[in-house]
Write a protein that holds these residues in place. Structure first.
Motif, mmCIF file in Angstrom:
data_model
loop_
_atom_site.group_PDB
_atom_site.id
_atom_site.type_symbol
_atom_site.label_atom_id
_atom_site.label_comp_id
_atom_site.label_asym_id
_atom_site.label_seq_id
_atom_site.Cartn_x
_atom_site.Cartn_y
_atom_site.Cartn_z
ATOM 1 N N SER A 64 0.840 -1.193 0.000
ATOM 2 C CA SER A 64 0.000 0.000 0.000
ATOM 3 C C SER A 64 0.874 1.242 0.000
ATOM 4 N N PHE A 65 0.290 2.344 -0.478
ATOM 5 C CA PHE A 65 0.936 3.644 -0.364
ATOM 6 C C PHE A 65 0.557 4.189 1.003
ATOM 7 N N SER A 66 1.534 4.374 1.862
ATOM 8 C CA SER A 66 1.267 4.860 3.207
ATOM 9 C C SER A 66 2.094 6.103 3.485
ATOM 10 N N PHE A 67 1.439 7.081 4.062
ATOM 11 C CA PHE A 67 2.102 8.328 4.421
ATOM 12 C C PHE A 67 1.925 8.548 5.914
ATOM 13 N N TYR A 68 3.011 8.906 6.582
ATOM 14 C CA TYR A 68 3.040 9.016 8.040
ATOM 15 C C TYR A 68 3.689 10.342 8.401
ATOM 16 N N LEU A 69 2.954 11.187 9.085
ATOM 17 C CA LEU A 69 3.462 12.509 9.445
ATOM 18 C C LEU A 69 3.456 12.650 10.959
ATOM 19 N N ASP A 70 4.623 12.421 11.562
ATOM 20 C CA ASP A 70 4.779 12.653 12.991
ATOM 21 C C ASP A 70 5.626 13.911 13.180
ATOM 22 N N GLY A 71 6.086 14.151 14.372
ATOM 23 C CA GLY A 71 6.841 15.364 14.660
ATOM 24 C C GLY A 71 8.124 15.483 13.873
ATOM 25 N N LEU A 72 8.886 14.405 13.779
ATOM 26 C CA LEU A 72 10.163 14.439 13.063
ATOM 27 C C LEU A 72 9.943 14.601 11.555
ATOM 28 N N ALA A 73 8.990 13.863 11.003
ATOM 29 C CA ALA A 73 8.687 13.983 9.578
ATOM 30 C C ALA A 73 8.165 15.381 9.260
ATOM 31 N N LEU A 74 7.368 15.936 10.164
ATOM 32 C CA LEU A 74 6.856 17.289 9.963
ATOM 33 C C LEU A 74 7.992 18.304 9.977
ATOM 34 N N PHE A 75 8.933 18.146 10.887
ATOM 35 C CA PHE A 75 10.075 19.048 10.965
ATOM 36 C C PHE A 75 10.867 19.042 9.656
ATOM 37 N N PHE A 76 11.164 17.853 9.152
ATOM 38 C CA PHE A 76 11.937 17.762 7.916
ATOM 39 C C PHE A 76 11.123 18.217 6.706
ATOM 40 N N ALA A 77 9.818 17.949 6.700
ATOM 41 C CA ALA A 77 8.979 18.401 5.593
ATOM 42 C C ALA A 77 8.914 19.929 5.564
ATOM 43 N N LEU A 78 8.845 20.555 6.731
ATOM 44 C CA LEU A 78 8.854 22.017 6.781
ATOM 45 C C LEU A 78 10.206 22.574 6.343
ATOM 46 N N LEU A 79 11.292 21.895 6.716
ATOM 47 C CA LEU A 79 12.619 22.319 6.252
ATOM 48 C C LEU A 79 12.727 22.225 4.735
ATOM 49 N N ILE A 80 12.274 21.120 4.179
ATOM 50 C CA ILE A 80 12.364 20.894 2.736
ATOM 51 C C ILE A 80 11.573 21.953 1.978
ATOM 52 N N THR A 81 10.347 22.194 2.396
ATOM 53 C CA THR A 81 9.521 23.159 1.669
ATOM 54 C C THR A 81 9.979 24.594 1.921
ATOM 55 N N GLY A 82 10.413 24.888 3.132
ATOM 56 C CA GLY A 82 10.910 26.232 3.426
ATOM 57 C C GLY A 82 12.150 26.570 2.633
ATOM 58 N N PHE A 83 13.098 25.650 2.605
ATOM 59 C CA PHE A 83 14.300 25.874 1.803
ATOM 60 C C PHE A 83 13.986 25.801 0.310
ATOM 61 N N GLY A 84 12.965 25.040 -0.056
ATOM 62 C CA GLY A 84 12.556 24.991 -1.458
ATOM 63 C C GLY A 84 12.123 26.361 -1.963
ATOM 64 N N VAL A 85 11.365 27.086 -1.140
ATOM 65 C CA VAL A 85 10.959 28.445 -1.513
ATOM 66 C C VAL A 85 12.188 29.318 -1.712
ATOM 67 N N LEU A 86 13.119 29.247 -0.768
ATOM 68 C CA LEU A 86 14.317 30.086 -0.838
ATOM 69 C C LEU A 86 15.186 29.747 -2.051
ATOM 70 N N VAL A 87 15.300 28.470 -2.363
ATOM 71 C CA VAL A 87 16.128 28.058 -3.507
ATOM 72 C C VAL A 87 15.514 28.539 -4.815
ATOM 73 N N PHE A 88 14.199 28.439 -4.949
ATOM 74 C CA PHE A 88 13.561 28.924 -6.177
ATOM 75 C C PHE A 88 13.718 30.432 -6.321
ATOM 76 N N LEU A 89 13.576 31.155 -5.232
ATOM 77 C CA LEU A 89 13.742 32.607 -5.302
ATOM 78 C C LEU A 89 15.181 32.992 -5.630
ATOM 79 N N TYR A 90 16.135 32.270 -5.061
ATOM 80 C CA TYR A 90 17.534 32.540 -5.356
ATOM 81 C C TYR A 90 17.863 32.188 -6.807
ATOM 82 N N ALA A 91 17.320 31.070 -7.261
ATOM 83 C CA ALA A 91 17.599 30.620 -8.633
ATOM 84 C C ALA A 91 17.039 31.588 -9.670
ATOM 85 N N ALA A 92 16.000 32.342 -9.314
ATOM 86 C CA ALA A 92 15.427 33.302 -10.259
ATOM 87 C C ALA A 92 16.464 34.325 -10.698
#
Length: 125
Positions: A64-92
């Motif tokens: 099955s496709f299973s997705f699990y979002l606990d505190g640690l996964a949430l922390f890293f997901a927020l890091l990934i998306t937060g830095f993703g915004v910054l990288v796209f803006l810098y790359a512009a």
């Protein structure tokens, strides 16, 4: 969570096409995607119970496709998306003279989506 991840992969495939329409503003549009995912994930801060989504893929084999979002996964997901915004803006600005910007932004979004998928997946199969 699955729809957010699927949407990010879909945008990654469409970014080279969107570059032909939006030109140099593609990076700013692409930065809106991780920003939106960041805002979506931010609502899960403070929850005591992990968020779990599961979709049967091959029930006879127990896959099955299973997705699990606990505190640690949430922390890293927020890091990934937060830095993703910054990288796209810098790359512009940094990639302004690069000839294949659409392809570059697509690969960048694909990489960010893959990292996000690794972080929130319950298993790697």
């Amino acid at each position: 969570m699955a729809l957010v991840l699927l949407f990010a992969f879909l945008v990654a495939l469409l970014l080279p096409i969107l570059y032909k329409l939006l030109g140099r503003f593609t990076a700013f549009f692409a930065a809106l995607i991780p920003a939106g995912i960041f805002i979506y994930l931010f609502q899960f801060i403070g929850q005591q119970v992990p968020e779990i989504e599961s979709y049967e893929w091959v029930p006879s084999l127990g896959l099955s496709f299973s997705f699990y979002l606990d505190g640690l996964a949430l922390f890293f997901a927020l890091l990934i998306t937060g830095f993703g915004v910054l990288v796209f803006l810098y790359a512009a600005g940094y990639m302004r003279s690069y000839q294949q910007q659409g392809r570059f932004y697509g690969y960048l979004m694909l990489f960010m989506s893959a990292m996000l998928g690794l972080v929130i997946s319950d298993n790697l199969l």
